[in-house]
Design an enzyme around this catalytic site. Structure first.
Site, PDB file in Angstrom:
ATOM      1  N   TYR A 167      -0.398   6.495   5.510  1.00 52.81           N
ATOM      2  CA  TYR A 167       0.543   5.434   5.888  1.00 52.81           C
ATOM      3  C   TYR A 167       0.042   4.779   7.166  1.00 52.81           C
ATOM      4  CZ  TYR A 167       4.820   3.134   7.506  1.00 52.81           C
ATOM      5  OH  TYR A 167       5.735   2.213   7.947  1.00 52.81           O
TER       6      TYR A 167
ATOM      7  N   LYS B  54       2.734   6.892  19.117  1.00 55.32           N
ATOM      8  CA  LYS B  54       3.591   8.070  19.042  1.00 55.32           C
ATOM      9  C   LYS B  54       3.473   8.944  20.290  1.00 55.32           C
ATOM     10  CE  LYS B  54       4.100   8.203  14.002  1.00 55.32           C
ATOM     11  NZ  LYS B  54       5.375   7.503  13.931  1.00 55.32           N
TER      12      LYS B  54
ATOM     13  N   ASP C 215      -6.897   5.557  12.093  1.00 64.21           N
ATOM     14  CA  ASP C 215      -5.508   5.426  12.507  1.00 64.21           C
ATOM     15  C   ASP C 215      -5.097   6.762  13.122  1.00 64.21           C
ATOM     16  OD1 ASP C 215      -2.803   5.222  12.822  1.00 64.21           O
ATOM     17  OD2 ASP C 215      -2.372   4.550  10.781  1.00 64.21           O
TER      18      ASP C 215
END
Length: 433
Positions: free
Chosen positions: A143, A266, A238
């Site tokens: 994702y 994050k 990523d």
């Protein structure tokens, strides 16, 4: 002035917020009435006054724990001295950028954004600008955010594996068709795609944590680096999840593989909204932050000083305290304990994870790609986590979702987690239809 009593917060939310939540996966079946009123360290408290040990951790940002005092103090101090200007740059942005360039192997230049989705969007944009090519390769199970080029093929139904599986309606077919979906840990699949198409970029989570923790096979990341170089394709890691949570230099510093571009977020800000895109000077200097360059880059809140201060304070704490040592030890102890627990119970299971991340797949191993995860016992995976909530322990009850340790968790938390997991699994199996 009268104050409206908070007697039914969930109903109030549903009346004014579509679905009652501000992000799709926050509305979990069976937990529609969950309202979080407080967070602290390794715990959160709901509107009914129940306190849970939190292993969901907002999908991973609070590596130091909720409301870390050092990070929050840095945010407050910066907010008192400098706000959002929308012109020029502030000292804290400069210092954070310097630190990122020092720490992450691939990062020679860096731009700050607010969300991981923005970072991956701009990574793909600049890859296309640099190569003049159309296609992008992503992997089933990974994702990379909400934007159209990559919002597809994450947790797909069996019948949708092997074809485009968009997460949303409203996406133009030509955008979907410009993304090639490959099988993780299958370098031959990637090589075929590169041979058959003019590919601008390969984007991947070096560990696909959006489906738990599928570890890269030996040599897979190295092979991607070789293939990308051979075909003139931009390799994008990523590391929105793996960056900072697994190492200050990201997972690339552990794997010894350097991509062309890296996205971060994050755990970088310990829960404050900041992300980053960094990479080679050649690529990063193509953004319009340098006048006259072709890849447009903008954002009112990019580099917002208080959130930049949160990231800088997080990094500084990761450098001066044994955070990674602590969370890695708890993670390893938990994975070993869970493996022993399931063997004792006679439950077929593969305990997976890396560092501070852990979860259990209920299937026969090994697990090398998303295809293997189609065999996961979803009812048991979700069901025992619902039972865990009765023990005041929270692991997100959604299929394949990982759990996390923070610096605020303790060995006593591990003891309690293992005890409660045995209770929860046993109770679910005893009552299973």
């Amino acid at each position: 002035m009268a104050v409206t009593p908070d007697t039914d917060l969930a109903a109030r939310a549903a009346a004014v917020i579509p679905g009652g939540v501000n992000s799709g996966q926050r509305r979990v079946p069976g937990l529609e009435d969950l309202v979080v009123t407080a967070t602290s360290g390794a715990t959160f408290t709901d509107a009914e006054g129940r306190t849970y040990t939190d292993y969901h951790a907002a999908f991973g940002p609070p590596l130091l724990g909720h409301n870390d005092p050092d990070v929050d103090a840095a945010v407050a101090a910066t907010a008192r001295s400098v706000g959002l200007m929308g012109v020029g740059v502030t000292p804290v942005e400069i210092e954070l950028a310097e630190r990122l360039c020092e720490l992450v192997p691939s990062v020679e230049r860096v731009l700050l954004t607010e969300t991981g989705s923005e970072a991956t969007f701009h990574a793909i944009r600049v890859a296309r600008a640099a190569t003049g090519r159309r296609y992008v390769i992503k992997f089933q199970g990974c994702y990379h955010g909400w934007h159209d080029a990559v919002a597809m093929n994450v947790i797909s139904l069996p019948e949708n594996v092997g074809r485009h599986d968009p997460l949303s309606k409203g996406v133009l077919p030509e955008v979907t068709e410009a993304t090639i979906v490959c099988r993780f840990n299958d370098a031959d699949d990637v090589e075929r795609a590169l041979t058959d198409h003019d590919v601008a970029a390969i984007i991947l989570e070096p560990i696909p944590h959006n489906i738990g923790a599928v570890l890269p096979a030996e040599g897979f990341l190295e092979r991607l680096r070789e293939l990308a170089t051979k075909h003139g394709t931009v390799l994008i890691f990523d590391e929105v999840i793996t960056g900072f949570r697994h190492a200050l230099g990201g997972y690339q510093s552990i794997a010894g593989v350097t991509p062309d571009l890296t996205t971060l977020g994050k755990a970088m800000g310990n829960g404050w909204p900041i992300s980053a895109l960094g990479g080679s000077a050649e690529l990063m200097d193509m953004f319009s932050t340098t006048p006259g360059r072709p890849a447009f880059f903008a954002g009112t809140f990019n580099g917002h000083p208080p959130t930049a201060a949160a990231a800088l304070a997080t990094i500084e704490k990761l450098q001066r305290e044994p955070v990674h040592e602590h969370v890695f030890r708890l993670g390893e102890r938990t994975r070993a304990g869970l493996a022993a627990l399931y063997a004792r119970l006679g439950v077929t299971a593969v305990v997976s994870g890396y560092g501070s991340v852990f979860l259990t797949y209920f299937l026969d191993g090994p697990v090398r790609s998303y295809d293997d995860l189609l065999a996961n016992d979803v009812d048991l995976f979700v069901g025992y986590r619902r039972e865990l909530m009765k023990e005041r322990i929270f692991e997100l009850p959604l299929n394949l979702k990982r759990s996390h340790f923070s610096y605020a968790h303790t060995d006593a938390d591990v003891d309690r987690l293992l005890e409660a997991t045995e209770v929860a699994v046993t109770r679910f199996l005893e009552t299973r239809p």
